[in-house]
Design a protein around this motif. Structure first.
Motif, PDB file in Angstrom:
ATOM      1  N   ASP A 163       8.012  31.020  24.881  1.00  0.00           N
ATOM      2  CA  ASP A 163       6.163  31.192  24.501  1.00  0.00           C
ATOM      3  C   ASP A 163       5.958  29.797  24.034  1.00  0.00           C
ATOM      4  O   ASP A 163       4.532  29.799  24.415  1.00  0.00           O
ATOM      5  CB  ASP A 163       5.575  32.516  24.955  1.00  0.00           C
ATOM      6  CG  ASP A 163       4.628  32.359  25.201  1.00  0.00           C
ATOM      7  OD1 ASP A 163       4.458  32.196  26.433  1.00  0.00           O
ATOM      8  OD2 ASP A 163       3.553  33.184  23.840  1.00  0.00           O
ATOM      9  N   LYS A 166       5.235  26.183  24.724  1.00  0.00           N
ATOM     10  CA  LYS A 166       4.264  25.958  25.906  1.00  0.00           C
ATOM     11  C   LYS A 166       3.001  26.074  25.262  1.00  0.00           C
ATOM     12  O   LYS A 166       1.920  25.616  26.334  1.00  0.00           O
ATOM     13  CB  LYS A 166       4.288  27.283  27.309  1.00  0.00           C
ATOM     14  CG  LYS A 166       6.102  26.993  27.729  1.00  0.00           C
ATOM     15  CD  LYS A 166       5.873  25.465  28.413  1.00  0.00           C
ATOM     16  CE  LYS A 166       7.428  25.553  29.289  1.00  0.00           C
ATOM     17  NZ  LYS A 166       8.367  24.236  29.676  1.00  0.00           N
ATOM     18  N   HIS A 167       2.419  26.661  23.939  1.00  0.00           N
ATOM     19  CA  HIS A 167       1.175  26.737  24.072  1.00  0.00           C
ATOM     20  C   HIS A 167       1.061  26.671  22.343  1.00  0.00           C
ATOM     21  O   HIS A 167       0.061  26.677  21.636  1.00  0.00           O
ATOM     22  CB  HIS A 167       0.628  28.165  23.629  1.00  0.00           C
ATOM     23  CG  HIS A 167       0.751  29.366  24.192  1.00  0.00           C
ATOM     24  ND1 HIS A 167       2.349  29.944  25.960  1.00  0.00           N
ATOM     25  CD2 HIS A 167       0.417  29.441  25.795  1.00  0.00           C
ATOM     26  CE1 HIS A 167       1.359  30.377  26.500  1.00  0.00           C
ATOM     27  NE2 HIS A 167       0.281  30.077  26.458  1.00  0.00           N
ATOM     28  N   ALA A 185      -1.241  28.759  16.049  1.00  0.00           N
ATOM     29  CA  ALA A 185      -1.685  29.569  17.668  1.00  0.00           C
ATOM     30  C   ALA A 185      -1.462  30.624  17.534  1.00  0.00           C
ATOM     31  O   ALA A 185      -1.137  31.838  18.950  1.00  0.00           O
ATOM     32  CB  ALA A 185      -0.499  29.143  18.897  1.00  0.00           C
TER      33      ALA A 185
END
Length: 318
Positions: A163, A166-167, A185
């Motif tokens: 995760d 991907k961010h 983030a």
């Protein structure tokens, strides 16, 4: 899939066979489901041919070839975009990162305690003057500026929850600051693990002293982006307001003095002979420029496109 091993590289033909065999041995021994993603950042040697051979022999090996050299950050960005594993491990291709560290890094992420685990090369085999001392200074500045308490920001051996990669947006030369990007983030479970550092076995380093200068400049950039990246007007508007206040105070002082001298019938010079006139003019012009910079920043932020910053010429096994 358990693990994706993402490996950016540039002209590492001598080390690739040993690295590939070492990683495969670790994966087979641990019984992991895995993929190895090599990102060739525009190599001019036979690195890509070797990667293609690996891919033909081992379906778990995948490759991305850049048209030319775009940099490590862009290579990692491409690898992160393609990675399918639950845990993503990054490492360099020069054999200075030890694949035997992979199982422990995987276990730390798989435990759920961490979003990201960064390697710490506590004992290094690099030159003291050209690498170790500048690296210590750089890491100290990065800790103080970012608030992320890591000893070795620049270690290529890191583990991430899927995760996370991907961010985050890795661009420019921001690969050094991926833990900071992850924190910004919203991923605050950042850990550290002491890892083995090995002397370079083949070839020469692709990085010189200029990387530390660039690193400090990038540190300033990421500090700015983390503080004002989503609200540039907060900084530029504040500075612009300050400049306007100084300008208006200076203009008011000039006007007051002129009226005072007129009222008392005292001689006075032309306004342009008063240094406060130029202070007032300069600060108001600078204030206007700061406001314009803030407005432009807000407009760019709202209209920016996420165009790719690299060109992929070939892929294998994707």
């Amino acid at each position: 899939m358990n693990i994706s091993v993402v490996i950016p590289l540039l002209n590492e033909e001598e080390s690739l066979q040993e690295l590939h065999d070492w990683i495969v041995s670790v994966m087979d021994k641990g019984g992991y489901s895995y993929e190895i993603i090599f990102i060739d950042d525009g190599s001019t040697d036979d690195s890509w041919k070797i990667i293609e051979r690996f891919a033909a022999q081992n379906p778990n090996v995948k490759g991305i070839h850049f048209h030319t050299n775009f940099g490590k950050s862009q290579a990692l960005h491409a690898g992160f975009a393609k990675a399918q594993g639950d845990v993503i491990i990054t490492m360099d291709a020069d054999l200075q990162d030890n694949p035997d560290e992979i199982p422990e890094l995987f276990a730390l992420i798989d435990s759920g305690k961490f979003d990201l685990v960064s390697g710490w090369k506590k004992k290094r085999y690099d030159a003291v003057v050209t690498k170790n001392l500048p690296s210590k200074l750089f890491n100290w500045a990065a800790r103080r500026t970012s608030g992320v308490k890591l000893h070795d920001f620049n270690c290529g051996l890191k583990a991430y929850r899927k995760d996370v990669v991907k961010h985050i947006e890795v661009s420019g030369e921001m690969h050094r600051y991926i833990p900071v990007l992850a924190k910004n983030a919203g991923y605050h479970k950042i850990g550290e693990k002491v890892v083995k550092h090995q002397a370079r076995k083949y070839g020469e380093t692709k990085f010189g002293m200029d990387r530390f200068i660039n690193g400090f400049l990038d540190l300033i950039t990421i500090w700015f982006l983390s503080r004002f990246g989503k609200r540039p007007m907060h900084l530029f508007g504040l500075l612009g307001s300050l400049m306007f206040v100084i300008g208006f105070v200076a203009a008011g002082y000039i006007g007051f003095m002129k009226l005072y001298r007129l009222y008392h019938k005292m001689p006075y010079d032309l306004v342009t002979n008063n240094p406060w006139f130029y202070i007032s003019l300069a600060t108001m012009v600078i204030g206007t420029q700061f406001f314009l910079a803030g407005f432009l920043g807000e407009i760019i932020l709202r209209t920016r496109s996420n165009a790719e910053r690299y060109t992929v010429s070939k892929t294998v096994n994707f």
